[in-house]
Design a protein around this motif. Structure first.
Motif, PDB file in Angstrom:
ATOM      1  N   PHE A  63     -23.119  20.892   5.297  1.00 27.83           N
ATOM      2  CA  PHE A  63     -22.830  20.366   3.961  1.00 27.83           C
ATOM      3  C   PHE A  63     -21.625  19.430   3.989  1.00 27.83           C
ATOM      4  CE2 PHE A  63     -21.028  20.586  -0.340  1.00 27.83           C
ATOM      5  CZ  PHE A  63     -22.150  20.237  -1.087  1.00 27.83           C
ATOM      6  N   ASP A  64     -20.619  19.770   4.778  1.00 28.50           N
ATOM      7  CA  ASP A  64     -19.400  18.961   4.834  1.00 28.50           C
ATOM      8  C   ASP A  64     -19.618  17.597   5.487  1.00 28.50           C
ATOM      9  OD1 ASP A  64     -19.863  20.287   7.264  1.00 28.50           O
ATOM     10  OD2 ASP A  64     -17.741  20.257   7.802  1.00 28.50           O
ATOM     11  N   GLN A  65     -20.737  17.391   6.150  1.00 26.60           N
ATOM     12  CA  GLN A  65     -21.049  16.101   6.764  1.00 26.60           C
ATOM     13  C   GLN A  65     -21.815  15.173   5.821  1.00 26.60           C
ATOM     14  OE1 GLN A  65     -22.726  18.396  10.286  1.00 26.60           O
ATOM     15  NE2 GLN A  65     -22.185  16.432  11.228  1.00 26.60           N
ATOM     16  N   ILE A  66     -22.310  15.697   4.722  1.00 24.99           N
ATOM     17  CA  ILE A  66     -23.141  14.919   3.805  1.00 24.99           C
ATOM     18  C   ILE A  66     -22.254  14.287   2.743  1.00 24.99           C
ATOM     19  CG2 ILE A  66     -25.082  14.994   2.197  1.00 24.99           C
ATOM     20  CD1 ILE A  66     -25.949  17.616   3.708  1.00 24.99           C
ATOM     21  N   PRO A  67     -22.237  12.962   2.655  1.00 28.74           N
ATOM     22  CA  PRO A  67     -21.386  12.302   1.663  1.00 28.74           C
ATOM     23  C   PRO A  67     -21.779  12.675   0.225  1.00 28.74           C
ATOM     24  CG  PRO A  67     -22.279  10.710   3.234  1.00 28.74           C
ATOM     25  CD  PRO A  67     -22.975  12.013   3.479  1.00 28.74           C
ATOM     26  N   GLN A  68     -20.797  12.670  -0.649  1.00 24.73           N
ATOM     27  CA  GLN A  68     -21.039  12.996  -2.053  1.00 24.73           C
ATOM     28  C   GLN A  68     -22.067  12.056  -2.673  1.00 24.73           C
ATOM     29  OE1 GLN A  68     -19.641  15.782  -3.555  1.00 24.73           O
ATOM     30  NE2 GLN A  68     -21.186  15.368  -5.103  1.00 24.73           N
ATOM     31  N   VAL A  69     -22.101  10.785  -2.263  1.00 21.52           N
ATOM     32  CA  VAL A  69     -23.079   9.853  -2.850  1.00 21.52           C
ATOM     33  C   VAL A  69     -24.508  10.270  -2.511  1.00 21.52           C
ATOM     34  CG1 VAL A  69     -21.568   7.830  -3.039  1.00 21.52           C
ATOM     35  CG2 VAL A  69     -22.886   8.172  -0.949  1.00 21.52           C
TER      36      VAL A  69
ATOM     37  N   THR B  27     -28.145  21.947   1.463  1.00 20.44           N
ATOM     38  CA  THR B  27     -28.048  21.584   2.882  1.00 20.44           C
ATOM     39  C   THR B  27     -29.369  21.842   3.600  1.00 20.44           C
ATOM     40  OG1 THR B  27     -25.684  22.090   2.892  1.00 20.44           O
ATOM     41  CG2 THR B  27     -26.785  21.991   5.033  1.00 20.44           C
ATOM     42  N   ARG B  28     -29.953  22.998   3.371  1.00 17.72           N
ATOM     43  CA  ARG B  28     -31.246  23.298   4.015  1.00 17.72           C
ATOM     44  C   ARG B  28     -32.319  22.327   3.542  1.00 17.72           C
ATOM     45  NH1 ARG B  28     -31.796  29.777   5.087  1.00 17.72           N
ATOM     46  NH2 ARG B  28     -29.802  29.918   6.149  1.00 17.72           N
ATOM     47  N   TYR B  29     -32.315  22.022   2.264  1.00 19.27           N
ATOM     48  CA  TYR B  29     -33.289  21.070   1.721  1.00 19.27           C
ATOM     49  C   TYR B  29     -33.125  19.708   2.402  1.00 19.27           C
ATOM     50  CZ  TYR B  29     -35.583  17.989  -1.639  1.00 19.27           C
ATOM     51  OH  TYR B  29     -36.382  17.031  -2.228  1.00 19.27           O
ATOM     52  N   LEU B  30     -31.900  19.213   2.438  1.00 24.65           N
ATOM     53  CA  LEU B  30     -31.664  17.892   3.021  1.00 24.65           C
ATOM     54  C   LEU B  30     -31.928  17.858   4.523  1.00 24.65           C
ATOM     55  CD1 LEU B  30     -28.553  16.735   0.984  1.00 24.65           C
ATOM     56  CD2 LEU B  30     -30.862  15.749   0.947  1.00 24.65           C
ATOM     57  N   ASN B  31     -31.865  18.993   5.178  1.00 29.86           N
ATOM     58  CA  ASN B  31     -32.173  19.059   6.609  1.00 29.86           C
ATOM     59  C   ASN B  31     -33.663  19.199   6.893  1.00 29.86           C
ATOM     60  OD1 ASN B  31     -29.751  18.750   8.152  1.00 29.86           O
ATOM     61  ND2 ASN B  31     -29.063  20.720   7.371  1.00 29.86           N
TER      62      ASN B  31
ATOM     63  N   ALA C 126     -39.162  10.766  10.078  1.00 27.86           N
ATOM     64  CA  ALA C 126     -37.795  11.286   9.919  1.00 27.86           C
ATOM     65  C   ALA C 126     -37.761  12.508   9.009  1.00 27.86           C
ATOM     66  CB  ALA C 126     -36.887  10.194   9.356  1.00 27.86           C
ATOM     67  N   TYR C 127     -37.443  13.642   9.595  1.00 27.83           N
ATOM     68  CA  TYR C 127     -37.243  14.880   8.840  1.00 27.83           C
ATOM     69  C   TYR C 127     -35.745  15.144   8.785  1.00 27.83           C
ATOM     70  CZ  TYR C 127     -42.205  15.896   9.100  1.00 27.83           C
ATOM     71  OH  TYR C 127     -43.568  15.843   8.961  1.00 27.83           O
ATOM     72  N   GLY C 128     -35.211  15.298   7.596  1.00 26.05           N
ATOM     73  CA  GLY C 128     -33.792  15.582   7.426  1.00 26.05           C
ATOM     74  C   GLY C 128     -32.980  14.318   7.213  1.00 26.05           C
ATOM     75  N   ILE C 129     -31.864  14.504   6.527  1.00 30.16           N
ATOM     76  CA  ILE C 129     -31.028  13.376   6.112  1.00 30.16           C
ATOM     77  C   ILE C 129     -30.378  12.654   7.294  1.00 30.16           C
ATOM     78  CG2 ILE C 129     -28.992  14.821   5.653  1.00 30.16           C
ATOM     79  CD1 ILE C 129     -30.177  11.789   3.567  1.00 30.16           C
ATOM     80  N   GLN C 130     -29.992  13.374   8.347  1.00 33.34           N
ATOM     81  CA  GLN C 130     -29.367  12.722   9.497  1.00 33.34           C
ATOM     82  C   GLN C 130     -30.353  11.793  10.205  1.00 33.34           C
ATOM     83  OE1 GLN C 130     -26.089  12.637  10.811  1.00 33.34           O
ATOM     84  NE2 GLN C 130     -27.125  10.981  11.845  1.00 33.34           N
ATOM     85  N   THR C 131     -31.560  12.277  10.425  1.00 31.89           N
ATOM     86  CA  THR C 131     -32.564  11.463  11.096  1.00 31.89           C
ATOM     87  C   THR C 131     -32.967  10.285  10.211  1.00 31.89           C
ATOM     88  OG1 THR C 131     -33.321  13.429  12.246  1.00 31.89           O
ATOM     89  CG2 THR C 131     -34.782  11.528  12.296  1.00 31.89           C
ATOM     90  N   ALA C 132     -33.012  10.501   8.899  1.00 33.82           N
ATOM     91  CA  ALA C 132     -33.327   9.405   7.978  1.00 33.82           C
ATOM     92  C   ALA C 132     -32.237   8.330   8.025  1.00 33.82           C
ATOM     93  CB  ALA C 132     -33.492   9.935   6.561  1.00 33.82           C
ATOM     94  N   ALA C 133     -30.969   8.734   8.050  1.00 32.91           N
ATOM     95  CA  ALA C 133     -29.867   7.769   8.125  1.00 32.91           C
ATOM     96  C   ALA C 133     -29.967   6.945   9.406  1.00 32.91           C
ATOM     97  CB  ALA C 133     -28.527   8.501   8.060  1.00 32.91           C
ATOM     98  N   SER C 134     -30.317   7.602  10.480  1.00 38.99           N
ATOM     99  CA  SER C 134     -30.465   6.920  11.761  1.00 38.99           C
ATOM    100  C   SER C 134     -31.687   6.001  11.772  1.00 38.99           C
ATOM    101  CB  SER C 134     -30.567   7.962  12.872  1.00 38.99           C
ATOM    102  OG  SER C 134     -30.747   7.342  14.115  1.00 38.99           O
TER     103      SER C 134
ATOM    104  N   GLU D 232     -22.761  10.559   7.684  1.00 41.27           N
ATOM    105  CA  GLU D 232     -21.400  10.486   7.141  1.00 41.27           C
ATOM    106  C   GLU D 232     -21.001   9.086   6.710  1.00 41.27           C
ATOM    107  OE1 GLU D 232     -21.133  13.597  10.541  1.00 41.27           O
ATOM    108  OE2 GLU D 232     -22.211  11.747  10.141  1.00 41.27           O
ATOM    109  N   ARG D 233     -21.666   8.080   7.248  1.00 38.44           N
ATOM    110  CA  ARG D 233     -21.290   6.683   6.958  1.00 38.44           C
ATOM    111  C   ARG D 233     -22.192   6.020   5.924  1.00 38.44           C
ATOM    112  NH1 ARG D 233     -21.445   3.788  12.055  1.00 38.44           N
ATOM    113  NH2 ARG D 233     -21.015   2.007  10.717  1.00 38.44           N
ATOM    114  N   LEU D 234     -23.084   6.784   5.292  1.00 49.40           N
ATOM    115  CA  LEU D 234     -23.964   6.197   4.278  1.00 49.40           C
ATOM    116  C   LEU D 234     -23.177   5.821   3.033  1.00 49.40           C
ATOM    117  CD1 LEU D 234     -27.091   8.534   4.434  1.00 49.40           C
ATOM    118  CD2 LEU D 234     -26.901   6.191   5.311  1.00 49.40           C
ATOM    119  N   GLY D 235     -23.527   4.659   2.473  1.00 54.42           N
ATOM    120  CA  GLY D 235     -22.926   4.204   1.230  1.00 54.42           C
ATOM    121  C   GLY D 235     -23.850   4.463   0.053  1.00 54.42           C
TER     122      GLY D 235
END
Length: 166
Positions: A8-14, A98-102, A110-118, A126-129
């Protein structure tokens, strides 16, 4: 599945704001089931004679994606609601989100927010705007319909809808 888990702490508030505004605007207030959204969706669907809206919360979507099948029956929907309520009693909102976004699918494999960002922006979550977060949140509803790779105009329109909801 192509997935990288993040905390959760890696996911930006936006990202959090965009997903909640788009997928479940009362996420922080309900206990797994949003009766207002459910009644609104039932009314709209009844009036139109077809299924145009869903009433699922983020918690219900997590339950459906991880524990149930995608069958569209009243029995499955009731099980989904009961499990969502139970999940909300056992986990914090942050853990659920967090589980939902993962686990959620963003298209292009792309499954999960990290893979989607990539996949979409070649960067860590962490660097998403703001605009990137809005585009990814917009993909959840229909990843193949709103992918910027195949449908850039629709992706921009969907991103604008998400930004408006935020």
């Amino acid at each position: 599945e192509d997935r990288v888990l993040v905390g959760f702490d890696q996911i930006p508030q936006v990202v959090i704001d965009a997903v909640v505004a788009t997928e479940d605007r009362r996420f922080w207030d309900h206990r797994g089931v949003d009766l207002k959204a459910l009644m609104r969706a039932a009314y709209v669907n009844y009036r139109s004679g077809e299924v145009l809206e869903g009433g699922s919360t983020i918690t219900e979507q997590l339950v459906k994606n991880r524990y149930l099948t995608a069958e569209r029956t009243l029995g499955r929907k009731i099980r989904e609601a009961m499990l969502a309520y139970q999940l909300e009693r056992r986990m914090t909102k942050e853990q659920i989100l967090t589980r939902y976004l993962n686990t959620v699918y963003f298209g292009q494999g792309a499954y999960g927010i990290q893979t989607a960002a990539s996949t979409y922006f070649a960067k860590p979550v962490e660097r998403l705007g703001l605009e990137e977060a809005a585009l990814l949140a917009g993909l959840i509803q229909a990843p193949s319909a709103y992918t910027p790779f195949d449908h850039p105009r629709l992706a921009r329109q969907r991103r604008a809808e998400v930004l408006k909801r935020m």
